[in-house]
Design a protein around this motif. Structure first.
Motif, PDB file in Angstrom:
ATOM      1  N   HIS A 117      32.332  41.054  37.224  1.00 44.03           N
ATOM      2  CA  HIS A 117      31.857  39.994  38.024  1.00 44.03           C
ATOM      3  C   HIS A 117      31.986  38.813  37.166  1.00 44.03           C
ATOM      4  O   HIS A 117      31.268  38.365  36.458  1.00 44.03           O
ATOM      5  CB  HIS A 117      30.341  40.086  38.549  1.00 44.03           C
ATOM      6  CG  HIS A 117      30.039  38.888  39.242  1.00 44.03           C
ATOM      7  ND1 HIS A 117      30.474  38.019  40.195  1.00 44.03           N
ATOM      8  CD2 HIS A 117      28.793  38.470  39.144  1.00 44.03           C
ATOM      9  CE1 HIS A 117      29.753  37.131  40.547  1.00 44.03           C
ATOM     10  NE2 HIS A 117      28.520  37.283  39.874  1.00 44.03           N
ATOM     11  N   PRO A 118      33.148  37.986  36.936  1.00 46.43           N
ATOM     12  CA  PRO A 118      33.201  36.947  36.169  1.00 46.43           C
ATOM     13  C   PRO A 118      32.609  35.611  36.657  1.00 46.43           C
ATOM     14  O   PRO A 118      32.767  35.237  38.018  1.00 46.43           O
ATOM     15  CB  PRO A 118      34.726  36.457  36.053  1.00 46.43           C
ATOM     16  CG  PRO A 118      35.113  37.357  37.274  1.00 46.43           C
ATOM     17  CD  PRO A 118      34.423  38.443  38.039  1.00 46.43           C
ATOM     18  N   SER A 119      31.311  35.193  36.158  1.00 44.30           N
ATOM     19  CA  SER A 119      30.638  34.150  36.493  1.00 44.30           C
ATOM     20  C   SER A 119      29.873  33.575  35.411  1.00 44.30           C
ATOM     21  O   SER A 119      30.348  33.859  34.110  1.00 44.30           O
ATOM     22  CB  SER A 119      29.266  35.005  37.507  1.00 44.30           C
ATOM     23  OG  SER A 119      28.301  34.094  37.845  1.00 44.30           O
ATOM     24  N   PHE A 146      43.283  41.600  29.465  1.00 43.23           N
ATOM     25  CA  PHE A 146      42.904  41.582  30.738  1.00 43.23           C
ATOM     26  C   PHE A 146      42.082  40.266  31.123  1.00 43.23           C
ATOM     27  O   PHE A 146      40.932  40.203  30.181  1.00 43.23           O
ATOM     28  CB  PHE A 146      42.291  42.983  31.192  1.00 43.23           C
ATOM     29  CG  PHE A 146      42.121  42.907  32.468  1.00 43.23           C
ATOM     30  CD1 PHE A 146      42.911  43.049  33.580  1.00 43.23           C
ATOM     31  CD2 PHE A 146      40.654  42.873  32.793  1.00 43.23           C
ATOM     32  CE1 PHE A 146      42.455  42.824  34.996  1.00 43.23           C
ATOM     33  CE2 PHE A 146      40.238  42.764  34.305  1.00 43.23           C
ATOM     34  CZ  PHE A 146      40.859  42.913  35.079  1.00 43.23           C
ATOM     35  N   SER A 147      42.210  39.636  31.923  1.00 42.35           N
ATOM     36  CA  SER A 147      41.459  38.512  32.155  1.00 42.35           C
ATOM     37  C   SER A 147      40.669  38.838  33.511  1.00 42.35           C
ATOM     38  O   SER A 147      41.302  38.685  34.608  1.00 42.35           O
ATOM     39  CB  SER A 147      42.099  37.032  32.328  1.00 42.35           C
ATOM     40  OG  SER A 147      41.200  36.110  33.070  1.00 42.35           O
ATOM     41  N   ALA A 148      39.406  39.144  33.500  1.00 41.73           N
ATOM     42  CA  ALA A 148      38.607  39.321  34.797  1.00 41.73           C
ATOM     43  C   ALA A 148      38.526  38.085  35.819  1.00 41.73           C
ATOM     44  O   ALA A 148      38.528  37.999  36.912  1.00 41.73           O
ATOM     45  CB  ALA A 148      37.353  39.803  34.644  1.00 41.73           C
ATOM     46  N   THR A 151      41.926  37.749  37.559  1.00 39.59           N
ATOM     47  CA  THR A 151      41.964  38.543  38.619  1.00 39.59           C
ATOM     48  C   THR A 151      41.169  38.363  39.598  1.00 39.59           C
ATOM     49  O   THR A 151      41.535  38.429  40.778  1.00 39.59           O
ATOM     50  CB  THR A 151      41.580  39.944  37.947  1.00 39.59           C
ATOM     51  OG1 THR A 151      42.444  40.289  36.553  1.00 39.59           O
ATOM     52  CG2 THR A 151      41.898  41.187  38.761  1.00 39.59           C
ATOM     53  N   ALA A 152      39.815  38.080  39.594  1.00 37.51           N
ATOM     54  CA  ALA A 152      39.112  37.510  40.746  1.00 37.51           C
ATOM     55  C   ALA A 152      39.611  36.532  41.473  1.00 37.51           C
ATOM     56  O   ALA A 152      39.417  36.373  42.569  1.00 37.51           O
ATOM     57  CB  ALA A 152      37.662  37.396  40.124  1.00 37.51           C
ATOM     58  N   ALA A 153      40.238  35.418  40.715  1.00 37.20           N
ATOM     59  CA  ALA A 153      40.783  34.403  41.546  1.00 37.20           C
ATOM     60  C   ALA A 153      42.045  34.757  42.321  1.00 37.20           C
ATOM     61  O   ALA A 153      42.137  34.251  43.406  1.00 37.20           O
ATOM     62  CB  ALA A 153      41.279  33.086  40.531  1.00 37.20           C
ATOM     63  N   ASP A 154      43.033  35.692  41.751  1.00 38.77           N
ATOM     64  CA  ASP A 154      44.154  36.317  42.528  1.00 38.77           C
ATOM     65  C   ASP A 154      43.394  37.013  43.627  1.00 38.77           C
ATOM     66  O   ASP A 154      44.216  37.123  44.502  1.00 38.77           O
ATOM     67  CB  ASP A 154      44.738  37.183  41.489  1.00 38.77           C
ATOM     68  CG  ASP A 154      46.234  37.595  41.971  1.00 38.77           C
ATOM     69  OD1 ASP A 154      46.774  36.657  42.590  1.00 38.77           O
ATOM     70  OD2 ASP A 154      46.357  38.513  41.798  1.00 38.77           O
ATOM     71  N   LEU A 155      42.473  37.770  43.432  1.00 39.54           N
ATOM     72  CA  LEU A 155      41.985  38.518  44.631  1.00 39.54           C
ATOM     73  C   LEU A 155      41.047  37.564  45.634  1.00 39.54           C
ATOM     74  O   LEU A 155      40.839  38.221  46.549  1.00 39.54           O
ATOM     75  CB  LEU A 155      41.032  39.816  44.140  1.00 39.54           C
ATOM     76  CG  LEU A 155      41.830  40.841  43.382  1.00 39.54           C
ATOM     77  CD1 LEU A 155      40.857  41.695  42.571  1.00 39.54           C
ATOM     78  CD2 LEU A 155      42.845  41.676  44.037  1.00 39.54           C
ATOM     79  N   SER A 156      40.811  36.625  45.102  1.00 38.54           N
ATOM     80  CA  SER A 156      39.806  35.550  45.865  1.00 38.54           C
ATOM     81  C   SER A 156      38.375  36.418  46.225  1.00 38.54           C
ATOM     82  O   SER A 156      37.908  36.458  47.291  1.00 38.54           O
ATOM     83  CB  SER A 156      40.309  35.263  47.175  1.00 38.54           C
ATOM     84  OG  SER A 156      41.536  34.665  47.096  1.00 38.54           O
ATOM     85  N   SER A 157      38.079  37.119  45.114  1.00 35.72           N
ATOM     86  CA  SER A 157      36.801  37.924  45.209  1.00 35.72           C
ATOM     87  C   SER A 157      36.127  37.757  43.985  1.00 35.72           C
ATOM     88  O   SER A 157      36.433  37.651  42.960  1.00 35.72           O
ATOM     89  CB  SER A 157      37.243  39.328  45.495  1.00 35.72           C
ATOM     90  OG  SER A 157      36.009  40.157  45.402  1.00 35.72           O
ATOM     91  N   PRO A 158      34.769  37.461  44.225  1.00 31.30           N
ATOM     92  CA  PRO A 158      33.835  37.221  42.919  1.00 31.30           C
ATOM     93  C   PRO A 158      33.523  38.424  42.328  1.00 31.30           C
ATOM     94  O   PRO A 158      33.207  38.241  41.161  1.00 31.30           O
ATOM     95  CB  PRO A 158      32.505  36.689  43.638  1.00 31.30           C
ATOM     96  CG  PRO A 158      32.331  37.271  44.999  1.00 31.30           C
ATOM     97  CD  PRO A 158      33.905  37.225  45.494  1.00 31.30           C
ATOM     98  N   SER A 159      33.813  39.447  42.746  1.00 27.96           N
ATOM     99  CA  SER A 159      33.619  40.936  41.858  1.00 27.96           C
ATOM    100  C   SER A 159      34.785  41.652  42.299  1.00 27.96           C
ATOM    101  O   SER A 159      35.142  41.655  43.679  1.00 27.96           O
ATOM    102  CB  SER A 159      32.171  41.449  42.166  1.00 27.96           C
ATOM    103  OG  SER A 159      32.198  42.025  43.647  1.00 27.96           O
ATOM    104  N   PHE A 160      35.085  42.669  41.632  1.00 30.40           N
ATOM    105  CA  PHE A 160      36.223  43.557  41.756  1.00 30.40           C
ATOM    106  C   PHE A 160      35.936  44.896  41.145  1.00 30.40           C
ATOM    107  O   PHE A 160      35.148  44.739  40.104  1.00 30.40           O
ATOM    108  CB  PHE A 160      37.449  43.053  41.712  1.00 30.40           C
ATOM    109  CG  PHE A 160      37.736  42.328  40.350  1.00 30.40           C
ATOM    110  CD1 PHE A 160      38.459  43.663  39.347  1.00 30.40           C
ATOM    111  CD2 PHE A 160      37.630  41.154  39.844  1.00 30.40           C
ATOM    112  CE1 PHE A 160      38.738  43.183  37.966  1.00 30.40           C
ATOM    113  CE2 PHE A 160      37.723  40.878  38.507  1.00 30.40           C
ATOM    114  CZ  PHE A 160      38.548  41.849  37.674  1.00 30.40           C
ATOM    115  N   ILE A 161      36.874  45.865  41.219  1.00 28.51           N
ATOM    116  CA  ILE A 161      36.898  47.160  40.634  1.00 28.51           C
ATOM    117  C   ILE A 161      38.200  47.599  40.026  1.00 28.51           C
ATOM    118  O   ILE A 161      39.188  47.351  40.884  1.00 28.51           O
ATOM    119  CB  ILE A 161      36.373  48.322  41.448  1.00 28.51           C
ATOM    120  CG1 ILE A 161      34.871  48.104  42.110  1.00 28.51           C
ATOM    121  CG2 ILE A 161      36.262  49.704  40.773  1.00 28.51           C
ATOM    122  CD1 ILE A 161      34.553  49.011  43.108  1.00 28.51           C
TER     123      ILE A 161
END
Ligand SMILES: *[C@@H]1O[C@H](CO)[C@@H](O)[C@H](O)[C@H]1NC(C)=O
Ligand SMILES: *[C@@H]1O[C@H](CO)[C@@H](O)[C@H](O)[C@H]1NC(C)=O
Ligand SMILES: *[C@@H]1O[C@H](CO)[C@@H](O)[C@H](O)[C@H]1NC(C)=O
Ligand SMILES: *[C@@H]1O[C@H](CO)[C@@H](O)[C@H](O)[C@H]1NC(C)=O
Ligand SMILES: *[C@@H]1O[C@H](CO)[C@@H](O)[C@H](O)[C@H]1NC(C)=O
Ligand SMILES: *[C@@H]1O[C@H](CO)[C@@H](O)[C@H](O)[C@H]1NC(C)=O
Length: 292
Positions: A117-119, A146-148, A151-161
């Motif tokens: 969760h990059p925040s 790896f940049s979380a 990745t989150a920006a690419d997925l348009s999601s605040p958290s991911f697995i």
């Protein structure tokens, strides 16, 4: 320069299924994993996640060697936003390699799920968009540079697995090492992680050893997968003809399944619309497997 002499092929798996798995509520799942370990990084004690799963904090826990705490810190996200509190509200931020040693009760293939969760985090003036990390598990290099945040920006999601399958072989422990990238002395690089899952799976679920080569999408030659030296990464897991399934609706391995509708172009029966996030990243060893 390259710290990890890694001879292993990291295969990127394309998991498609034509089976509709629906677990009837209240009935026991068909598979009960012998290892089902959830680590809530940056917190202590036990906490219950959104789906009722029991997470263990990594502070003063059996998973973290105490000598390494000096080069890592724990922190709490400044704003919870729309993410689940457990494990995404807390993080461990590391400035040098940090190893989690996870005891597993059985040898064999395991799911490893890394939660990010990059925040912005309290008690830390670090800009998490500058966090780059690598992750190794035994001989497997799972992530590098790896940049979380990207990745989150690419997925348009605040958290991911990020989900992988690795084989546990030696001494019934999995050492999961997180390193800042670049991992050089005096570097101000840092990385972070919010949660780690280790869940076992039936031995022959995706691979059956070198004697049972797997068919490759769009290629005539199958690929032989050696038991010990090949890790798999999950890119897509589609419930063909079905709806999204949450980890609790899986057959006991806590996998999330996506509805296949967005991947279908035109009428049913035409080419699925699958985006390959690695196609521009050469030279990476990459193979897509079709498992059903
Ligand atoms: C979580 O697991 C620990 C260790 O097995 C146990 O002591 C604790 O009671 C569990 N908590 C919940 C809410 O199930
Ligand atoms: C961290 O601890 C190790 C020994 O546990 C020590 O060698 C090292 O110098 C310490 N690093 C810092 C930055 O304090
Ligand atoms: C690490 O990733 C960043 C962002 O994708 C890229 O700009 C940089 O060149 C990469 N560094 C190395 C050494 O691969
Ligand atoms: C994991 O780390 C421990 C402690 O450093 C070490 O004794 C053990 O051999 C390692 N196990 C594996 C499978 O790498
Ligand atoms: C590879 O793994 C499969 C499934 O776990 C097992 O049946 C097979 O005996 C293994 N082969 C070798 C050479 O270890
Ligand atoms: C995999 O590792 C186990 C334990 O180290 C070993 O006994 C086995 O022979 C290895 N299998 C292959 C195919 O290398």
């Amino acid at each position: 320069m390259e710290k990890y002499s890694n001879q292993t092929a990291l295969l990127f798996i394309l998991m498609l299924t034509s089976y509709l798995h629906l677990v009837v509520a209240d009935s026991p799942p068909p598979y009960v994993p012998s290892d089902n370990i959830l680590i809530n990084c940056g917190s202590s004690g036990y906490s219950t996640g959104a789906q009722g799963r029991n997470w263990t904090g990594d502070v003063s826990s059996q998973f973290t060697p105490s000598g390494q705490f000096n080069r890592s810190e724990i922190s709490i996200a400044s704003a919870q936003g729309s993410v689940d509190k457990v494990p995404y509200l807390t993080a461990r931020i590391f400035h040098s390699p940090f190893t989690y040693t996870i005891p597993v009760v059985s040898q064999g293939p395991k799911f490893i799920r890394l939660h990010f969760h990059p925040s912005s985090y309290q008690a830390s003036d670090l800009d998490l968009s500058k966090a780059f990390l690598s992750v190794t598990v035994g001989p497997y290099l799972l992530l590098r540079n790896f940049s979380a945040s990207l990745t989150a920006a690419d997925l348009s999601s605040p958290s991911f697995i990020k989900e992988f399958c690795v084989n546990a072989v030696e001494d019934q422990r999995l050492n999961i090492t997180f390193s800042p990238f670049p991992n050089t002395f005096n570097s101000d690089a840092f990385g972070f992680v919010n949660g780690i899952e280790v869940v076992s799976m039936p031995p022959n679920l995706y691979t059956r050893g070198p004697d049972f080569p797997l068919p490759l999408l769009g290629q005539s030659t199958p690929i032989s997968v050696d038991n010990n030296s090949t890790a798999l990464e999950m890119l897509y897991r589609l419930n063909v003809g079905g709806k999204h399934l949450s980890p609790m609706e899986d057959t006991g391995m806590f996998r999330a399944w996506d509805d296949d509708t967005p991947y279908i172009v035109g009428d049913a029966g035409q080419t699925p619309n699958l985006f390959d996030p690695y196609k521009d990243q050469l030279p990476r060893q990459r193979t897509q497997l079709h498992c059903s």
